[in-house]
Design a protein around this motif. Structure first.
Motif, PDB file in Angstrom:
ATOM      1  N   GLU A   1      33.429  45.337  41.245  1.00 31.01           N
ATOM      2  CA  GLU A   1      32.651  44.758  40.154  1.00 31.01           C
ATOM      3  C   GLU A   1      33.618  44.206  39.105  1.00 31.01           C
ATOM      4  OE1 GLU A   1      30.708  43.247  37.384  1.00 31.01           O
ATOM      5  OE2 GLU A   1      29.571  43.839  39.152  1.00 31.01           O
ATOM      6  N   ASP A   2      33.642  42.874  38.967  1.00 30.33           N
ATOM      7  CA  ASP A   2      34.633  42.224  38.120  1.00 30.33           C
ATOM      8  C   ASP A   2      34.153  41.949  36.696  1.00 30.33           C
ATOM      9  OD1 ASP A   2      36.301  42.169  40.302  1.00 30.33           O
ATOM     10  OD2 ASP A   2      35.784  40.119  40.874  1.00 30.33           O
TER      11      ASP A   2
ATOM     12  N   ASN B   1      36.565  41.212  33.483  1.00 30.09           N
ATOM     13  CA  ASN B   1      36.623  39.832  33.009  1.00 30.09           C
ATOM     14  C   ASN B   1      36.238  39.724  31.543  1.00 30.09           C
ATOM     15  OD1 ASN B   1      37.426  38.919  35.515  1.00 30.09           O
ATOM     16  ND2 ASN B   1      35.353  38.403  36.192  1.00 30.09           N
TER      17      ASN B   1
ATOM     18  N   LYS C   1      43.026  42.736  40.185  1.00 28.27           N
ATOM     19  CA  LYS C   1      41.902  43.251  39.405  1.00 28.27           C
ATOM     20  C   LYS C   1      41.724  44.753  39.637  1.00 28.27           C
ATOM     21  CE  LYS C   1      39.367  38.903  39.112  1.00 28.27           C
ATOM     22  NZ  LYS C   1      38.110  38.167  39.414  1.00 28.27           N
ATOM     23  N   GLN C   2      41.944  45.186  40.868  1.00 29.30           N
ATOM     24  CA  GLN C   2      41.826  46.610  41.169  1.00 29.30           C
ATOM     25  C   GLN C   2      42.830  47.422  40.374  1.00 29.30           C
ATOM     26  OE1 GLN C   2      41.997  47.627  45.332  1.00 29.30           O
ATOM     27  NE2 GLN C   2      42.245  49.809  44.943  1.00 29.30           N
TER      28      GLN C   2
ATOM     29  N   TYR D   1      37.864  51.489  41.574  1.00 25.55           N
ATOM     30  CA  TYR D   1      37.386  50.107  41.539  1.00 25.55           C
ATOM     31  C   TYR D   1      36.480  49.842  42.735  1.00 25.55           C
ATOM     32  CZ  TYR D   1      37.726  44.952  41.674  1.00 25.55           C
ATOM     33  OH  TYR D   1      37.470  43.594  41.704  1.00 25.55           O
TER      34      TYR D   1
ATOM     35  N   THR E   1      45.205  33.417  34.662  1.00 26.06           N
ATOM     36  CA  THR E   1      44.452  33.839  35.830  1.00 26.06           C
ATOM     37  C   THR E   1      45.150  33.305  37.077  1.00 26.06           C
ATOM     38  OG1 THR E   1      42.348  33.790  34.628  1.00 26.06           O
ATOM     39  CG2 THR E   1      42.238  33.709  37.036  1.00 26.06           C
TER      40      THR E   1
ATOM     41  N   GLY F   1      44.650  37.957  40.670  1.00 30.15           N
ATOM     42  CA  GLY F   1      44.382  38.736  39.462  1.00 30.15           C
ATOM     43  C   GLY F   1      44.880  38.025  38.220  1.00 30.15           C
TER      44      GLY F   1
END
Length: 228
Positions: free
Chosen positions: A186-187, A191, A171-172, A183, A212, A217
């Protein structure tokens, strides 16, 4: 640039990490062939420095696996300096080769050259998976010639997936590459954009293109990526 160093010798690892860092590049260290392939899935790598004599998978096996699905530049460093070995490695896809012991200044020059060549070769390319096409020449993405209406961030995320179909992005990595911002964990924003991409692709193909990977990630759905 982020450079993956696959080398089991701690002294050489330390030397390379320091020298490459002084040139302004980031580094990721692996001490076996198996670990190196795993880290390739977890990081957006721009170049690989690869030793041949490794625990786990050999350097030759790692090179073959990388080049089977990627044009990522690989510089081999090894004490195995026979001409036949060098020719075999170049035929297998190695972009450059240096004998151990090597000169650090020469290695830095070869790294810069390999990155420039890689950026030039990928700056104008068309990536296609089934009927989904990403044309980097005019920055368009289409499905069965129907243009997809992505936001700028959605487009950046999908272009990363298309260019690296076997890579798991954290995600980062996705956030920092798509928003060019640091980053902070905070997702929600990411998302939401992933969800929007899924909806837009499903609307035209009736398939889920993004998987996913829990705790890590996202990546392109391998069921689509490996389909005939």
């Amino acid at each position: 640039m982020k450079i993956l160093i696959i080398e089991d010798n701690q002294d050489i690892q330390t030397m390379l990490v320091e020298a490459i860092g002084q040139q302004g590049h980031q580094t990721v260290s692996a001490y076996s062939g198996t670990e190196g392939l795993l880290l390739l899935q977890l990081h957006a790598i721009d170049l690989v420095i690869l030793d041949l004599m490794l625990p786990g998978k050999s350097g030759q096996d790692v090179l073959r696996e990388i080049k089977s699905h990627s044009v990522l530049p690989v510089i081999v460093i090894s004490a195995m300096n026979s001409m036949d070995e060098k020719i075999a490695l170049l035929k297998a896809g190695a972009d450059d080769y240096l004998d151990k012991p090597f000169n650090l200044r020469e290695l830095m020059a070869r790294i810069d050259n390999a990155i420039k060549h890689y950026q030039g070769s990928t700056s104008k390319a068309v990536y296609q998976i089934e009927h989904l096409v990403y044309d980097s020449n005019d920055h368009r993405m289409t499905y069965k010639q129907q243009e997809l209406n992505f936001t700028p961030q959605e487009f950046k995320i999908m272009s990363l997936f298309m260019q690296n179909p076997n890579k798991i992005f954290t995600k980062q990595e996705l956030f920092e590459l798509a928003w060019d911002s640091y980053y902070i964990g905070e997702d929600k924003t990411l998302n939401v954009h992933i969800g929007n991409i899924r909806k837009k692709l499903f609307a035209v193909s009736e398939r889920d293109w993004i998987e996913t990977v829990w705790g890590i990630g996202f990546r392109l759905n391998p069921q689509i990526n490996t389909a005939d």
